[in-house]
Write a protein that holds these residues in place. Structure first.
Motif, PDB file in Angstrom:
ATOM      1  N   LEU A  56      55.810  80.820  41.067  1.00 18.31           N
ATOM      2  CA  LEU A  56      57.015  81.529  41.483  1.00 18.31           C
ATOM      3  C   LEU A  56      57.959  80.621  42.259  1.00 18.31           C
ATOM      4  O   LEU A  56      59.180  80.697  42.098  1.00 18.31           O
ATOM      5  N   GLU A  57      57.405  79.750  43.097  1.00 14.42           N
ATOM      6  CA  GLU A  57      58.253  78.813  43.843  1.00 14.42           C
ATOM      7  C   GLU A  57      58.961  77.864  42.881  1.00 14.42           C
ATOM      8  O   GLU A  57      60.146  77.558  43.061  1.00 14.42           O
ATOM      9  N   GLU A  58      58.243  77.411  41.850  1.00 11.63           N
ATOM     10  CA  GLU A  58      58.835  76.522  40.857  1.00 11.63           C
ATOM     11  C   GLU A  58      59.957  77.237  40.099  1.00 11.63           C
ATOM     12  O   GLU A  58      61.040  76.677  39.897  1.00 11.63           O
ATOM     13  N   ILE A  59      59.707  78.474  39.719  1.00  9.14           N
ATOM     14  CA  ILE A  59      60.720  79.260  39.002  1.00  9.14           C
ATOM     15  C   ILE A  59      61.934  79.487  39.892  1.00  9.14           C
ATOM     16  O   ILE A  59      63.080  79.393  39.444  1.00  9.14           O
ATOM     17  N   GLU A  60      61.678  79.765  41.166  1.00 10.90           N
ATOM     18  CA  GLU A  60      62.779  79.982  42.110  1.00 10.90           C
ATOM     19  C   GLU A  60      63.644  78.727  42.234  1.00 10.90           C
ATOM     20  O   GLU A  60      64.880  78.810  42.212  1.00 10.90           O
ATOM     21  N   GLU A  61      62.997  77.575  42.340  1.00 13.53           N
ATOM     22  CA  GLU A  61      63.753  76.320  42.457  1.00 13.53           C
ATOM     23  C   GLU A  61      64.569  76.062  41.194  1.00 13.53           C
ATOM     24  O   GLU A  61      65.730  75.648  41.264  1.00 13.53           O
ATOM     25  N   ALA A  63      65.645  78.321  39.027  1.00 13.28           N
ATOM     26  CA  ALA A  63      66.721  79.301  38.964  1.00 13.28           C
ATOM     27  C   ALA A  63      67.854  78.927  39.918  1.00 13.28           C
ATOM     28  O   ALA A  63      69.033  79.072  39.583  1.00 13.28           O
ATOM     29  N   GLU A  64      67.486  78.427  41.081  1.00 13.20           N
ATOM     30  CA  GLU A  64      68.504  78.015  42.046  1.00 13.20           C
ATOM     31  C   GLU A  64      69.341  76.869  41.480  1.00 13.20           C
ATOM     32  O   GLU A  64      70.569  76.862  41.586  1.00 13.20           O
ATOM     33  N   GLY A  65      68.671  75.911  40.851  1.00 13.72           N
ATOM     34  CA  GLY A  65      69.389  74.789  40.244  1.00 13.72           C
ATOM     35  C   GLY A  65      70.314  75.251  39.132  1.00 13.72           C
ATOM     36  O   GLY A  65      71.463  74.809  39.032  1.00 13.72           O
ATOM     37  N   GLU A  66      69.818  76.158  38.289  1.00 15.82           N
ATOM     38  CA  GLU A  66      70.647  76.675  37.203  1.00 15.82           C
ATOM     39  C   GLU A  66      71.833  77.466  37.736  1.00 15.82           C
ATOM     40  O   GLU A  66      72.944  77.383  37.193  1.00 15.82           O
ATOM     41  N   ALA A  67      71.609  78.221  38.804  1.00 12.76           N
ATOM     42  CA  ALA A  67      72.696  78.992  39.399  1.00 12.76           C
ATOM     43  C   ALA A  67      73.761  78.062  39.973  1.00 12.76           C
ATOM     44  O   ALA A  67      74.967  78.299  39.787  1.00 12.76           O
ATOM     45  N   LYS A  68      73.339  76.998  40.645  1.00 10.77           N
ATOM     46  CA  LYS A  68      74.303  76.044  41.194  1.00 10.77           C
ATOM     47  C   LYS A  68      75.102  75.388  40.073  1.00 10.77           C
ATOM     48  O   LYS A  68      76.311  75.182  40.191  1.00 10.77           O
TER      49      LYS A  68
END
Length: 94
Positions: A56-61, A63-68
């Motif tokens: 989940l932490e990997e997915i969150e990171e 997703a954050e990169g894709e959002a940025k």
């Protein structure tokens, strides 16, 4: 609360802590022998929950990169639109 009850509570709490320390001291050799026999010093394998948390932490990171990245592209498009340039970048034209 009555002073006698306060004193009694204090001493009972203190006695409980001392009893816990005494039991831990008495059982220390037994615990060491148990760990020696079972190999308890080895690091346990990551539990399923830990693996899920790591995923989940990997997915969150990610997703954050894709959002940025998406926000950056949107800002570029807005900037281009406001300055009268072609609003759609060349790579997204079909």
């Amino acid at each position: 609360m009555n002073k006698h009850f306060e004193d009694a509570r204090y001493y009972l709490t203190r006695a409980g802590k001392k009893a816990k320390q005494g039991v831990a001291e008495e059982l220390e050799p037994v615990e060491e022998k148990f760990r020696e026999l079972t190999g308890g010093d080895e690091e346990p394998e990551a539990s399923r929950l830990d693996k899920i948390r790591a995923d989940l932490e990997e997915i969150e990171e990610r997703a954050e990169g894709e959002a940025k990245e998406a926000v950056g592209k949107a800002r570029e498009r807005i900037h281009a639109y406001r300055h009268g340039e072609d609003a759609a970048p060349a790579e997204s034209k079909a």
